[in-house]
Design a protein around this motif. Structure first.
Motif, PDB file in Angstrom:
ATOM      1  N   LEU A  69      53.585   5.102 103.876  1.00  0.00           N
ATOM      2  CA  LEU A  69      52.524   6.088 103.645  1.00  0.00           C
ATOM      3  C   LEU A  69      52.469   7.121 104.755  1.00  0.00           C
ATOM      4  O   LEU A  69      52.258   8.309 104.497  1.00  0.00           O
ATOM      5  N   ASP A  70      52.662   6.686 105.995  1.00  0.00           N
ATOM      6  CA  ASP A  70      52.677   7.621 107.125  1.00  0.00           C
ATOM      7  C   ASP A  70      53.789   8.656 106.972  1.00  0.00           C
ATOM      8  O   ASP A  70      53.652   9.791 107.422  1.00  0.00           O
ATOM      9  N   ALA A  71      54.890   8.262 106.339  1.00  0.00           N
ATOM     10  CA  ALA A  71      56.024   9.169 106.123  1.00  0.00           C
ATOM     11  C   ALA A  71      55.852  10.021 104.869  1.00  0.00           C
ATOM     12  O   ALA A  71      56.635  10.932 104.630  1.00  0.00           O
ATOM     13  N   GLY A  72      54.847   9.709 104.053  1.00  0.00           N
ATOM     14  CA  GLY A  72      54.598  10.493 102.850  1.00  0.00           C
ATOM     15  C   GLY A  72      55.227   9.952 101.591  1.00  0.00           C
ATOM     16  O   GLY A  72      55.359  10.668 100.597  1.00  0.00           O
ATOM     17  N   VAL A  73      55.627   8.665 101.607  1.00  0.00           N
ATOM     18  CA  VAL A  73      56.205   8.032 100.428  1.00  0.00           C
ATOM     19  C   VAL A  73      55.428   6.761 100.104  1.00  0.00           C
ATOM     20  O   VAL A  73      54.591   6.320 100.885  1.00  0.00           O
ATOM     21  N   LEU A  74      55.731   6.165  98.966  1.00  0.00           N
ATOM     22  CA  LEU A  74      55.041   4.957  98.528  1.00  0.00           C
ATOM     23  C   LEU A  74      56.037   3.814  98.409  1.00  0.00           C
ATOM     24  O   LEU A  74      57.004   3.909  97.659  1.00  0.00           O
ATOM     25  N   ALA A  75      55.820   2.731  99.163  1.00  0.00           N
ATOM     26  CA  ALA A  75      56.690   1.556  99.092  1.00  0.00           C
ATOM     27  C   ALA A  75      56.183   0.626  97.994  1.00  0.00           C
ATOM     28  O   ALA A  75      55.008   0.267  97.973  1.00  0.00           O
TER      29      ALA A  75
ATOM     30  N   PRO B 180      59.117  27.148  99.262  1.00  0.00           N
ATOM     31  CA  PRO B 180      60.267  26.244  99.277  1.00  0.00           C
ATOM     32  C   PRO B 180      59.840  24.830  98.879  1.00  0.00           C
ATOM     33  O   PRO B 180      58.690  24.444  99.075  1.00  0.00           O
ATOM     34  N   THR B 181      60.755  24.098  98.301  1.00  0.00           N
ATOM     35  CA  THR B 181      60.470  22.714  97.938  1.00  0.00           C
ATOM     36  C   THR B 181      60.348  21.908  99.220  1.00  0.00           C
ATOM     37  O   THR B 181      61.242  21.910 100.055  1.00  0.00           O
ATOM     38  N   ARG B 182      59.248  21.220  99.374  1.00  0.00           N
ATOM     39  CA  ARG B 182      58.999  20.420 100.562  1.00  0.00           C
ATOM     40  C   ARG B 182      59.561  19.018 100.339  1.00  0.00           C
ATOM     41  O   ARG B 182      59.401  18.456  99.260  1.00  0.00           O
TER      42      ARG B 182
ATOM     43  N   GLU C 275      66.265  12.433 101.912  1.00  0.00           N
ATOM     44  CA  GLU C 275      65.251  13.471 101.698  1.00  0.00           C
ATOM     45  C   GLU C 275      64.704  13.317 100.278  1.00  0.00           C
ATOM     46  O   GLU C 275      65.480  13.346  99.324  1.00  0.00           O
ATOM     47  N   VAL C 276      63.397  13.125 100.158  1.00  0.00           N
ATOM     48  CA  VAL C 276      62.754  12.948  98.856  1.00  0.00           C
ATOM     49  C   VAL C 276      61.500  13.805  98.792  1.00  0.00           C
ATOM     50  O   VAL C 276      61.006  14.292  99.806  1.00  0.00           O
TER      51      VAL C 276
END
Length: 79
Positions: free
Chosen positions: A35-41, A13-15, A66-67
């Motif tokens: 970064l802790d959430a898994g994205v880049l600001a 499944p797409t995560r 959701e990204v």
């Protein structure tokens, strides 16, 4: 020729990850929280000063969206 099917267990499944709330967060902490959430600001207004006292005033996408992991969250830092 017989039909073949792919077992469901082999389809990944797409995560996705949720965009964190960055508005109001000190600029010095926003990148770590992202970064802790898994994205880049990524700051859209790079010409800010006093980053230690500045806070995030706006972000895109909105918190809770959701990204895909590693997606960019655009942030605007107060001056």
């Amino acid at each position: 020729m017989p039909e073949t099917t792919v077992p469901d267990s082999t389809i990944e499944p797409t995560r996705t990850v949720r965009v964190p709330e960055l508005v109001g967060v000190p600029a010095a902490d926003a990148h770590d929280r992202a970064l802790d959430a898994g994205v880049l600001a990524v700051a859209e207004n790079a010409a800010h000063t006093a980053a230690g006292r500045s806070r995030i005033e706006r972000q895109d996408p909105d918190p809770g969206a959701e990204v895909e992991p590693g997606a960019i969250v655009r942030i605007w830092v107060s001056s």
